[in-house]
Write a protein that holds these residues in place. Sequence first.
Motif: not given
Length: 124
Positions: A27, A30, A34
């Motif tokens: 996460w 990620h 992003s």
Amino acid sequence: MIDEIFSRWQTAMKMNDLKSMSVDELWNLHEKVSAALNQRIAAEKVRLEERLRTIGALDNPPPPTRERRPYPPVRPKYRNPKNPAQTWSGRGKLPRWLDPQLRAGRKLDDFLIDRSARKRRHKA
């Protein structure tokens, strides 16, 4: 920052660490990817807007498109015998008053507005 994330990702891919990473680690990766993408997209948008400004596209919007000419009015061709105020030109969707009558077996010609004048023209 982006290069650091990319090098970590490359290392993780080479060693096949993605499978061994925890959900929290994935996460975090990620979120970093992003954030990096959002930064690059924002920078690209600013660059493109500046380029448009230099060529004058933002300051001088294109002229409005030419409006279509209005269609001539279409006279009604069919009339509801039960309510003469309801007419239909024969274009578009079938009106509500006409649909059940056609299903009952009546013909569309039964609802013509000037039926008598048309019959006289055909006989002559």
